[in-house]
Design an enzyme around this catalytic site. Structure first.
Site, PDB file in Angstrom:
ATOM      1  N   HIS A 111       0.841  -1.191   0.000  1.00 31.73           N
ATOM      2  CA  HIS A 111       0.000   0.000   0.000  1.00 31.73           C
ATOM      3  C   HIS A 111       0.879   1.245   0.000  1.00 31.73           C
ATOM      4  O   HIS A 111       2.092   1.158   0.199  1.00 31.73           O
ATOM      5  CB  HIS A 111      -0.908   0.009   1.235  1.00 31.73           C
ATOM      6  CG  HIS A 111      -0.150   0.029   2.532  1.00 31.73           C
ATOM      7  ND1 HIS A 111       0.433  -1.098   3.070  1.00 31.73           N
ATOM      8  CD2 HIS A 111       0.155   1.034   3.397  1.00 31.73           C
ATOM      9  CE1 HIS A 111       1.034  -0.812   4.200  1.00 31.73           C
ATOM     10  NE2 HIS A 111       0.890   0.485   4.421  1.00 31.73           N
ATOM     11  N   ASP A 116       5.717   9.955   9.503  1.00 30.91           N
ATOM     12  CA  ASP A 116       6.205  11.285   9.850  1.00 30.91           C
ATOM     13  C   ASP A 116       7.436  11.669   9.046  1.00 30.91           C
ATOM     14  O   ASP A 116       7.701  12.851   8.819  1.00 30.91           O
ATOM     15  CB  ASP A 116       6.543  11.344  11.342  1.00 30.91           C
ATOM     16  CG  ASP A 116       5.304  11.212  12.217  1.00 30.91           C
ATOM     17  OD1 ASP A 116       4.205  11.521  11.719  1.00 30.91           O
ATOM     18  OD2 ASP A 116       5.442  10.793  13.378  1.00 30.91           O
ATOM     19  N   GLU A 201      -3.851  -2.681   6.524  1.00 27.91           N
ATOM     20  CA  GLU A 201      -4.886  -3.276   7.358  1.00 27.91           C
ATOM     21  C   GLU A 201      -5.878  -4.084   6.533  1.00 27.91           C
ATOM     22  O   GLU A 201      -6.192  -3.727   5.396  1.00 27.91           O
ATOM     23  CB  GLU A 201      -5.626  -2.169   8.130  1.00 27.91           C
ATOM     24  CG  GLU A 201      -4.710  -1.387   9.046  1.00 27.91           C
ATOM     25  CD  GLU A 201      -5.354  -0.134   9.597  1.00 27.91           C
ATOM     26  OE1 GLU A 201      -4.813   0.424  10.563  1.00 27.91           O
ATOM     27  OE2 GLU A 201      -6.396   0.292   9.060  1.00 27.91           O
ATOM     28  N   LYS A 290      -2.786  -7.712   9.866  1.00 27.12           N
ATOM     29  CA  LYS A 290      -3.185  -6.594  10.724  1.00 27.12           C
ATOM     30  C   LYS A 290      -4.663  -6.278  10.530  1.00 27.12           C
ATOM     31  O   LYS A 290      -5.142  -6.132   9.410  1.00 27.12           O
ATOM     32  CB  LYS A 290      -2.358  -5.350  10.416  1.00 27.12           C
ATOM     33  CG  LYS A 290      -2.690  -4.161  11.338  1.00 27.12           C
ATOM     34  CD  LYS A 290      -2.026  -2.877  10.881  1.00 27.12           C
ATOM     35  CE  LYS A 290      -0.531  -2.960  10.987  1.00 27.12           C
ATOM     36  NZ  LYS A 290       0.103  -1.639  10.668  1.00 27.12           N
ATOM     37  N   HIS A 295     -13.378   1.068  16.286  1.00 23.87           N
ATOM     38  CA  HIS A 295     -14.067   1.212  17.563  1.00 23.87           C
ATOM     39  C   HIS A 295     -15.106   2.321  17.585  1.00 23.87           C
ATOM     40  O   HIS A 295     -15.980   2.358  18.449  1.00 23.87           O
ATOM     41  CB  HIS A 295     -13.041   1.475  18.670  1.00 23.87           C
ATOM     42  CG  HIS A 295     -12.139   2.633  18.381  1.00 23.87           C
ATOM     43  ND1 HIS A 295     -12.480   3.920  18.676  1.00 23.87           N
ATOM     44  CD2 HIS A 295     -10.918   2.690  17.791  1.00 23.87           C
ATOM     45  CE1 HIS A 295     -11.508   4.731  18.307  1.00 23.87           C
ATOM     46  NE2 HIS A 295     -10.551   4.016  17.766  1.00 23.87           N
ATOM     47  N   THR A 332      -4.564  -2.957  15.852  1.00 26.27           N
ATOM     48  CA  THR A 332      -3.890  -1.698  16.131  1.00 26.27           C
ATOM     49  C   THR A 332      -4.519  -0.891  17.249  1.00 26.27           C
ATOM     50  O   THR A 332      -3.933   0.082  17.703  1.00 26.27           O
ATOM     51  CB  THR A 332      -3.868  -0.807  14.868  1.00 26.27           C
ATOM     52  OG1 THR A 332      -5.207  -0.608  14.414  1.00 26.27           O
ATOM     53  CG2 THR A 332      -3.075  -1.452  13.764  1.00 26.27           C
ATOM     54  N   GLU A 357      -0.255  -3.531  18.501  1.00 23.03           N
ATOM     55  CA  GLU A 357       0.691  -2.429  18.374  1.00 23.03           C
ATOM     56  C   GLU A 357      -0.033  -1.132  18.704  1.00 23.03           C
ATOM     57  O   GLU A 357      -1.258  -1.061  18.643  1.00 23.03           O
ATOM     58  CB  GLU A 357       1.286  -2.362  16.970  1.00 23.03           C
ATOM     59  CG  GLU A 357       0.269  -2.131  15.878  1.00 23.03           C
ATOM     60  CD  GLU A 357       0.884  -2.207  14.484  1.00 23.03           C
ATOM     61  OE1 GLU A 357       0.677  -1.263  13.700  1.00 23.03           O
ATOM     62  OE2 GLU A 357       1.565  -3.205  14.191  1.00 23.03           O
ATOM     63  N   ASN A 358       0.719  -0.120  19.078  1.00 14.96           N
ATOM     64  CA  ASN A 358       0.108   1.176  19.372  1.00 14.96           C
ATOM     65  C   ASN A 358      -0.166   1.931  18.082  1.00 14.96           C
ATOM     66  O   ASN A 358       0.616   1.900  17.137  1.00 14.96           O
ATOM     67  CB  ASN A 358       1.006   1.999  20.304  1.00 14.96           C
ATOM     68  CG  ASN A 358       2.413   2.190  19.754  1.00 14.96           C
ATOM     69  OD1 ASN A 358       3.067   1.239  19.341  1.00 14.96           O
ATOM     70  ND2 ASN A 358       2.888   3.422  19.753  1.00 14.96           N
ATOM     71  N   ALA A 359      -1.291   2.624  18.054  1.00 16.39           N
ATOM     72  CA  ALA A 359      -1.651   3.403  16.875  1.00 16.39           C
ATOM     73  C   ALA A 359      -1.071   4.808  16.934  1.00 16.39           C
ATOM     74  O   ALA A 359      -0.853   5.444  15.898  1.00 16.39           O
ATOM     75  CB  ALA A 359      -3.172   3.471  16.739  1.00 16.39           C
TER      76      ALA A 359
END
Length: 443
Positions: A111, A116, A201, A290, A295, A332, A357-359
């Site tokens: 993808h 950053d 994802e 993944k 949510h 995630t 894993e942290n988003a």
């Protein structure tokens, strides 16, 4: 497998209320740290100096980190023309990681990758094909093309030169396996995550207009055939998402149910098509997928966000598919709530490994405690926990004295080797030295 014992035969533990404070003796969770996306440039060259990279890896090793995660970007490796793979930068990177003694998990990113410090589009030759045939991309009702990834409608269509999309993915993964066979043989590469959609994802990509992403001609053709099978050709047109989930309950009508089931099944079929090729290629390392944390709006009756992403019946059908394909589930979202429990239970109930894993960046104790509550849920009746956690956010902010200390204590709690944060006192000067900081920068 860790959770292979059927639920009815497992011994339940007493449920305790409140957050867990003592992690000593809990099941260990492996901790990986993901390297920055921009560590490899578009010419497939290592951007970091080997000395600086090794210094950072040494710091991570000293605080107990178990492994390193690396994104392998399709837009870099096969950038210019079909079957022309350039692995040079990754060769150098893997050599340094291997020298540091870390195990690796790699991410096959099919993808557009945005971080950053980097923006890596799809390969140039894919973009050229897309200029003449925009239907290779996901498309919404407003005819907006999502160029982050390719539509699953071309999984079996020979529109990428002489190959289908699945054949392109398979050739790429086979080239990777052949190039780094030695690292697979000695399990230096311990896990491979296969990207199955936008942002890596397993879900339909988001739409700016909030519409379903099935208006390219290939998915429309599939929907039309499914409607003919259902003996109502009028069902071959995707519904209007702006009214579909409203109070008149169109989503629960026979036509709505038909569409959502088709939409969800196409998601699962895409996963099967790719994983059938990927899992045998990468054995013995673990293959994972993944899953995005959908949510928002979870508490609503229509579950619009989940269903628009392709999760019609929740997460159990996906977990079941992953079990059949011998793949693990990575998600995630690590906010401790009912939603996360549902995702974890779907994976554990299917008997597959669950990782996370942290988003978003995390440097403080409160954030780490939230992750720990998800990783090692105190009130799970069978004392289950996730198999591994990947920390996203290796940068100079993490390597600051206070932040590095907090991260080290978080790693120890993940490993189950300390009770409370106060149980470990870290010498500030020693920690700064390990981080490779100058004497003038030390406290």
């Amino acid at each position: 497998m860790r959770h292979s014992i059927p639920l009815k035969y497992r011994k339940k533990k007493n449920i305790k209320k409140g957050p867990r404070t003592n992690y000593s003796g809990t099941q260990p969770v492996t901790v990986y740290v993901m390297l920055p996306l921009g560590i490899i440039n578009m010419e497939c060259e290592l951007v970091y100096s080997p000395h600086d990279l090794m210094s950072q890896l040494t710091t991570l090793e000293s605080i107990g980190v178990d492994g390193i995660t690396v994104n392998i970007c399709w837009g870099i490796v096969e950038a210019n023309k079909p079957r022309d793979y350039n692995w040079e930068g990754y060769k150098q990177l893997f050599s340094i990681i291997r020298q540091s003694g870390f195990k690796m998990q790699v991410v096959m990113s099919f993808h557009e990758c945005v971080g950053d410090d980097a923006h890596i589009p799809l390969p140039k030759w894919i973009k050229e094909i897309g200029q003449n045939n925009q239907d290779i991309y996901f498309t919404d009702r407003q005819r907006t093309r999502n160029t982050e990834t390719l539509t699953w409608g071309i999984d079996g269509e020979r529109v990428l030169g002489d190959r289908t999309a699945v054949e392109v993915y398979t050739d790429y993964m086979r080239s990777f396996r052949d190039e780094f066979d030695e690292l697979f043989q000695d399990l230096s590469i311990f896990k491979v995550e296969v990207g199955l959609g936008a942002r890596g994802e397993f879900r339909y990509p988001p739409s700016f207009s909030g519409e379903f992403q099935c208006y390219d001609k290939y998915l429309r053709k599939s929907l039309g055939k499914a409607a003919e099978t259902a003996q109502d050709s009028s069902w071959g047109t995707p519904p209007d998402c702006s009214t579909f989930f409203c109070d008149d309950h169109d989503h629960d009508s026979p036509r709505g149910t038909f569409f959502l089931k088709w939409y969800s099944q196409y998601l699962i079929d895409h996963g099967v098509r790719v994983l059938k090729m990927a899992v045998p290629l990468f054995k013995p390392p673990i293959t994972s997928v993944k899953l995005s944390g959908m949510h928002w709006g979870y508490a609503t009756d229509n579950h619009a966000a989940e269903r628009a992403a392709g999760f019609y019946d929740g997460y159990k059908p996906i977990a079941s598919m992953l079990r059949k394909q011998n793949a693990h589930l990575n998600f995630t979202c690590v906010e401790p709530d009912e939603f996360v429990c549902k995702v974890e239970n779907a994976g554990w109930g299917a008997g597959i490994g669950v990782t996370s894993e942290n988003a978003f960046p995390c440097y403080d104790r409160q954030g780490y405690m939230k992750i720990l509550e998800v990783a090692k849920p105190r009130n799970d009746p069978f004392d289950r926990c996730i198999a591994s956690f990947t920390y996203r956010g290796l940068n100079q902010t993490l390597l600051k004295q206070h932040n590095l200390r907090e991260f080290e204590l978080f790693v120890k709690k993940m490993h189950g080797t300390i009770k409370k944060y106060e149980d470990v006192i870290v010498d500030a000067v020693a920690l700064r030295t390990r981080a490779g900081l100058k004497k003038s920068e030390r406290v």
